[in-house]
Design an enzyme around this catalytic site. Structure first.
Site, PDB file in Angstrom:
ATOM      1  CG  HIS A   1       7.646   3.694  10.564  1.00  0.00           C
ATOM      2  ND1 HIS A   1       7.182   3.877   9.288  1.00  0.00           N
ATOM      3  CD2 HIS A   1       7.289   2.460  10.912  1.00  0.00           C
ATOM      4  CE1 HIS A   1       6.579   2.763   8.884  1.00  0.00           C
ATOM      5  NE2 HIS A   1       6.626   1.898   9.853  1.00  0.00           N
TER       6      HIS A   1
ATOM      7  CD  GLU B   1       0.999  -6.828   3.349  1.00  0.00           C
ATOM      8  OE1 GLU B   1       1.054  -5.601   3.243  1.00  0.00           O
ATOM      9  OE2 GLU B   1       1.769  -7.472   4.100  1.00  0.00           O
TER      10      GLU B   1
ATOM     11  CG  HIS C   1      11.691   5.151  10.172  1.00  0.00           C
ATOM     12  ND1 HIS C   1      11.710   6.180   9.282  1.00  0.00           N
ATOM     13  CD2 HIS C   1      11.289   4.060   9.494  1.00  0.00           C
ATOM     14  CE1 HIS C   1      11.304   5.720   8.096  1.00  0.00           C
ATOM     15  NE2 HIS C   1      11.047   4.432   8.197  1.00  0.00           N
TER      16      HIS C   1
ATOM     17  CD  GLU D   1       0.643   4.239   4.614  1.00  0.00           C
ATOM     18  OE1 GLU D   1      -0.242   4.880   5.231  1.00  0.00           O
ATOM     19  OE2 GLU D   1       1.847   4.542   4.694  1.00  0.00           O
TER      20      GLU D   1
ATOM     21  CG  ASP E   1      -0.163  -0.321   2.512  1.00  0.00           C
ATOM     22  OD1 ASP E   1       1.061  -0.087   2.544  1.00  0.00           O
ATOM     23  OD2 ASP E   1      -0.795  -0.803   3.469  1.00  0.00           O
TER      24      ASP E   1
ATOM     25  NE  ARG F   1       3.206   9.684   5.073  1.00  0.00           N
ATOM     26  CZ  ARG F   1       3.997  10.512   4.394  1.00  0.00           C
ATOM     27  NH1 ARG F   1       3.847  11.798   4.495  1.00  0.00           N
ATOM     28  NH2 ARG F   1       4.937  10.043   3.606  1.00  0.00           N
TER      29      ARG F   1
HETATM   30  N1  UDP Z   1      12.689  -3.853  10.184  1.00  0.00           N
HETATM   31  C1  UDP Z   1      14.060  -3.966   9.939  1.00  0.00           C
HETATM   32  N2  UDP Z   1      14.925  -3.187  10.674  1.00  0.00           N
HETATM   33  C2  UDP Z   1      14.490  -2.302  11.610  1.00  0.00           C
HETATM   34  C3  UDP Z   1      13.086  -2.177  11.837  1.00  0.00           C
HETATM   35  C4  UDP Z   1      12.221  -2.956  11.100  1.00  0.00           C
HETATM   36  O1  UDP Z   1      14.498  -4.760   9.101  1.00  0.00           O
HETATM   37  O2  UDP Z   1      15.320  -1.626  12.218  1.00  0.00           O
HETATM   38  C5  UDP Z   1      11.780  -4.658   9.361  1.00  0.00           C
HETATM   39  C6  UDP Z   1      10.757  -5.469  10.120  1.00  0.00           C
HETATM   40  O3  UDP Z   1      11.242  -6.751  10.396  1.00  0.00           O
HETATM   41  C7  UDP Z   1       9.584  -5.531   9.163  1.00  0.00           C
HETATM   42  C8  UDP Z   1       9.718  -4.263   8.351  1.00  0.00           C
HETATM   43  O4  UDP Z   1      11.020  -3.759   8.566  1.00  0.00           O
HETATM   44  O5  UDP Z   1       9.680  -6.628   8.263  1.00  0.00           O
HETATM   45  C9  UDP Z   1       8.699  -3.273   8.808  1.00  0.00           C
HETATM   46  O6  UDP Z   1       8.933  -2.084   8.217  1.00  0.00           O
HETATM   47  P1  UDP Z   1       8.247  -0.758   8.680  1.00  0.00           P
HETATM   48  O7  UDP Z   1       7.904  -0.864  10.128  1.00  0.00           O
HETATM   49  O8  UDP Z   1       9.162   0.321   8.228  1.00  0.00           O
HETATM   50  O9  UDP Z   1       6.956  -0.651   7.770  1.00  0.00           O
HETATM   51  P2  UDP Z   1       5.468  -1.244   7.831  1.00  0.00           P
HETATM   52  O10 UDP Z   1       5.544  -2.719   7.986  1.00  0.00           O
HETATM   53  O11 UDP Z   1       4.759  -0.550   8.950  1.00  0.00           O
HETATM   54  O12 UDP Z   1       4.895  -0.854   6.508  1.00  0.00           O
END
Ligand code: UDP
Length: 381
Positions: free
Chosen positions: A212, A117, A244, A131, A95, A214
């Site tokens: 992180h 997804e 982040h 998203e 998304d 928004r």
């Molecule tokens: N993740 C990572 N390193 C970090 C923090 C998160 O590799 O320092 C991974 C985590 O395992 C997950 C993904 O990043 O698979 C999540 O990303 P994020 O939280 O940025 O985005 P969202 O999933 O909320 O879209």
């Protein structure tokens, strides 16, 4: 058939690297990788570990770019990339803005779109923002919807999407997580950067934190930071927080948490290190989507700092709980779990509500089969 995968952020790269590997293992599919690099540094970390070199890198990231500025830039550049590649199918994930714009650019060229997804919905167009609307736009366009769970498939059916386009595959993040955990077990040096912190916090219960979103920027971030400070005042607790790099996150966290002895604010971790951090943790406090899916597989309770979640499966399975972004409510929920062994045991059952680790193979097979079916139709014609 030629399939162009398009993505731009860390979570997309984590969730798509197993799909890229599964497609590349097939001789009947020519797999091309186009990255927009919406998150430059975090994306590159994942690509390097996964051994993926993009065929086209649009490198669109600039400081403080607006959603409309990025949309305008992406629609032109992705359109040009699709014209150059002449792909038979575009594959997008989730998304993000990249996902939504790539789907539109493909649609303008009548290139069919596969959506990995698909079907996650919060029901509120402002949470997560933007998203929820990004993914609804993709659903209007995609002719292949890879739903991670039956609940996601049901959400698509409730929007009157054609059932023939919907395939329940499991979430590819579980493929990524299990494969990476296996790699780290075989090669511990891949995640040895956490050895120092593990030794420093030995004897304490570690809480892994990520934040992180928004929609939490501003007051939400401030409340989250203060809640973490309250929690870390306990001597039996240590917080490890890969922060982040977003300018709406880091300065807020540094101002409140920067000098606390039980809080380690560290740079974003590469994926093997992050998987090790989950393994080391007692519980996870996050507003991330992907982390909500990963932690239950490792038996780690997840407290979700959001008002709604499009991943109700973890909550239904009892391994995740929505705690919102109120400082006192976050602290109360964490302490309740730390001080009640039975409640902790109930939440920490290892459980995989999001997949079995074979989603990517299923997706690759369905895509390849559509290519052969199309080839047979072209021959008959
Ligand atoms: N993740 C990572 N390193 C970090 C923090 C998160 O590799 O320092 C991974 C985590 O395992 C997950 C993904 O990043 O698979 C999540 O990303 P994020 O939280 O940025 O985005 P969202 O999933 O909320 O879209």
């Amino acid at each position: 058939m030629k399939v162009a995968l398009v993505f731009g952020t860390r979570p997309e790269a984590i969730k798509l690297f197993p799909v890229i590997h599964a497609l590349r293992a097939r001789e009947d599919v020519d797999t091309r990788v186009i990255v927009t690099a919406q998150h430059r540094g975090l994306l590159d970390q994942v690509l390097e570990i996964a051994g993926i070199v993009p065929d086209i890198d649009l490198d669109v990231m600039t400081p403080n770019q607006t959603l409309d500025g990025l949309t305008a830039k992406l629609i032109v550049e992705l359109g040009q990339a699709f014209d150059a590649e002449k792909a038979d199918r575009v594959l997008v994930h989730g998304d993000t803005l990249t996902t939504m714009v790539a789907s539109l650019a493909a649609y303008y060229r009548k290139i069919p779109v596969a959506h990995v997804e698909a079907g996650l919905r919060s029901g509120d167009i402002h949470h997560p923002w933007p998203e929820e609307v990004n993914r609804r736009v993709v659903a209007c366009i995609a002719d292949m919807n890879f739903a991670p769970t039956q609940a996601a498939a049901d959400a698509l059916l409730a929007e009157n999407r054609d059932p023939a386009t919907i395939h329940v595959t499991g979430n590819t993040v579980i493929d990524a997580l299990l494969a990476t955990r296996q790699r780290v077990l075989g090669e511990p040096r891949l995640a040895s950067g956490l050895d120092g912190l593990a030794a420093r916090f030995a004897g304490k219960r570690i809480i892994a934190v990520t934040s992180h979103r928004r929609e939490n920027f501003g007051g939400g971030m401030e409340a989250i930071a203060r809640a973490i400070a309250d929690i870390a005042a306990r001597p039996d607790i240590a917080v490890i927080f890969p922060v982040h790099p977003n300018p709406n996150v880091r300065p807020v966290m540094e101002a409140v948490l920067g000098t606390l002895p039980n809080v380690a604010m560290i740079e974003p971790l590469d994926y093997p290190h992050f998987v090790r951090l989950l393994d080391l943790s007692h519980l996870v406090l996050t507003d991330s989507g992907g982390v909500q899916e990963e932690a239950p597989s490792l038996g780690k309770p997840v407290l979700v700092m959001r008002e709604t979640t499009e991943r109700p499966e973890g909550v239904a399975a009892g391994t995740a709980r929505l705690v919102g972004t109120d400082r006192a409510a976050i602290v109360r929920s964490v302490f309740a779990l730390l001080d009640d062994e039975a409640a902790y045991a109930a939440m920490s059952r290892a459980h995989n509500p999001f997949g079995d680790g074979h989603a990517s193979e299923r997706i690759a097979k369905i895509i390849a089969a559509s290519g052969s079916a199309r080839g047979a139709m072209d021959e008959a014609a």
